[in-house]
Design a protein around this motif. Structure first.
Motif, PDB file in Angstrom:
ATOM      1  N   UNK A  41       0.833  -1.189   0.000  1.00 10.04           N
ATOM      2  CA  UNK A  41       0.000   0.000   0.000  1.00 10.04           C
ATOM      3  C   UNK A  41       0.876   1.250   0.000  1.00 10.04           C
ATOM      4  N   UNK A  42       0.547   2.197  -0.853  1.00  8.06           N
ATOM      5  CA  UNK A  42       1.347   3.411  -0.992  1.00  8.06           C
ATOM      6  C   UNK A  42       1.411   4.178   0.323  1.00  8.06           C
ATOM      7  N   UNK A  43       0.362   4.101   1.128  1.00 12.90           N
ATOM      8  CA  UNK A  43       0.284   4.883   2.359  1.00 12.90           C
ATOM      9  C   UNK A  43       1.169   4.328   3.476  1.00 12.90           C
ATOM     10  N   UNK A  44       1.624   3.079   3.334  1.00 13.82           N
ATOM     11  CA  UNK A  44       2.455   2.469   4.378  1.00 13.82           C
ATOM     12  C   UNK A  44       3.810   3.166   4.444  1.00 13.82           C
ATOM     13  N   UNK A  45       4.177   3.640   5.603  1.00 15.47           N
ATOM     14  CA  UNK A  45       5.461   4.313   5.763  1.00 15.47           C
ATOM     15  C   UNK A  45       6.586   3.326   6.039  1.00 15.47           C
ATOM     16  N   UNK A  46       6.293   2.303   6.805  1.00 16.19           N
ATOM     17  CA  UNK A  46       7.316   1.326   7.174  1.00 16.19           C
ATOM     18  C   UNK A  46       7.511   0.312   6.045  1.00 16.19           C
ATOM     19  N   UNK A  81      14.850  -1.365   2.697  1.00 13.59           N
ATOM     20  CA  UNK A  81      14.823  -0.841   4.058  1.00 13.59           C
ATOM     21  C   UNK A  81      14.301   0.588   4.131  1.00 13.59           C
ATOM     22  N   UNK A  82      14.765   1.458   3.207  1.00  8.78           N
ATOM     23  CA  UNK A  82      14.355   2.863   3.255  1.00  8.78           C
ATOM     24  C   UNK A  82      13.581   3.314   2.024  1.00  8.78           C
ATOM     25  N   UNK A  83      13.616   2.528   0.937  1.00 11.50           N
ATOM     26  CA  UNK A  83      12.870   2.866  -0.263  1.00 11.50           C
ATOM     27  C   UNK A  83      13.596   3.760  -1.238  1.00 11.50           C
ATOM     28  N   UNK A  84      14.860   4.089  -0.982  1.00  8.83           N
ATOM     29  CA  UNK A  84      15.604   4.982  -1.880  1.00  8.83           C
ATOM     30  C   UNK A  84      15.994   4.253  -3.158  1.00  8.83           C
ATOM     31  N   UNK A  85      15.944   4.983  -4.271  1.00  6.74           N
ATOM     32  CA  UNK A  85      16.377   4.470  -5.560  1.00  6.74           C
ATOM     33  C   UNK A  85      17.652   5.167  -5.998  1.00  6.74           C
TER      34      UNK A  85
END
Length: 320
Positions: free
Chosen positions: A170-175, A310-314
């Motif tokens: 889900x896009x809204x999930x932060x973790x 882990x952090x979502x960085x690309x």
């Protein structure tokens, strides 16, 4: 043939027992684990026929320094639950009694498609039923349904059928889930892969390489144990080939950034080429196995650029 009392089982029960055999097959044939008991096949057969719980088999791979205890219908007293398959992996090389648990649950839904939203079933097992035992265990669903992942957010060819926790559903999930839960296709009828076991092999390999490590502890130390600013992506456990399971891997250490290191690896047996690197944003360890075998999320137009689980960085985002 030896037990006439065995009745006709329903399809979900047959699928569950078939999945057990496929897990054993991946451990032995793909990752070269050896059963600790010589007569394990007959013992497994008789125990399954008698519908016993806590059916345990042990396998060892001394070459990569791992031991696994596979338990079918294991009773977890801490949560009063009985998942289908519990795999406890132990390090033979660590002095810290290092081990981690992978739980798999087979879900066959006859007559209907797999759950409209696979995230609901994952959440039920991981959180509500607490198969994770308070987020300590890795939890995955095994299913036979094609195109089960309806909210596909990953360009890899397997992403419509399997989800490895490489990004939030889900896009809204932060973790970020960081590969701690998911659902994968295990079906003998899907012909688009090299082998019907590919997704299961990718899961076991992911667990052995990624989940078994502390991927955030990458900073090097000096002789006195003092932390240095230099990062080396090399794992603490033995490096092995993700494709054939061989421990015969040539590792070339190269600089990455100003004073950090990535590791370029080539299997001497099957020649699989892979790279162990790290995230420039959070310094989490990353494994690159090419477009097909990489279990991290990849960039849609640059398959060798991966998103940190882990952090979502690309990587591409950082360049921009």
């Amino acid at each position: 043939q030896e037990n006439e009392d065995v009745g006709v089982l329903d399809i979900p029960a047959i699928y569950e027992k078939w999945c057990l055999l496929q897990i054993i097959k991946v451990l032995i044939e793909k990752y070269q684990f050896v059963p600790d008991e010589g007569d394990w096949k007959r013992r497994l057969l008789m125990q399954v026929i008698k519908s016993r719980y806590n059916i345990e088999l042990s396998f060892t791979n001394n070459k990569i320094g791992k031991k696994v205890s596979l338990t079918y219908e294991k009773e977890l007293a801490t949560i009063n639950r009985r998942p289908d398959f519990v795999l406890d992996f132990y390090s033979l090389d660590s002095n810290e009694n290092k081990y981690h648990r992978l739980i798999m649950d087979a879900k066959f839904r006859e007559g209907v498609s797999f759950p409209g939203d696979v995230s609901d079933l994952i959440s039920e097992l991981y959180l509500d039923k607490n198969y994770s035992e308070d987020k300590k265990n890795t939890v995955f669903i095994l299913h036979p349904s094609i195109n089960a992942i309806q909210n596909v957010r990953n360009p890899q060819p397997w992403a419509a059928n399997s989800y490895y926790g490489e990004d939030s559903i889900n896009v809204k999930d932060r973790e970020k889930p960081n590969h701690q839960y998911g659902a994968i296709l295990v079906s003998p009828f899907y012909q688009s892969y090299h082998s019907y076991l590919d997704d299961l092999q990718r899961l076991v390999g992911l667990f052995l390489q990624y989940n078994f490590e502390d991927n955030k502890d990458l900073s090097m130390r000096d002789q006195d144990g003092k932390l240095l600013s230099t990062i080396d992506s090399v794992p603490k456990e033995k490096i092995f080939c993700f494709i054939c399971g061989s421990e015969k891997v040539t590792v070339k250490r190269e600089t990455a950034g100003r004073s950090n290191y990535k590791n370029i690896c080539t299997c001497n047996d099957c020649h699989h080429y892979f790279v162990i690197n790290y995230c420039g944003s959070c310094r989490n360890r990353l494994w690159k196995h090419g477009r097909y075998w990489t279990y991290h999320k990849t960039h849609a137009f640059e398959p060798y650029n991966i998103q940190c689980p882990s952090c979502g960085a690309l990587t591409a985002q950082r360049k921009e």
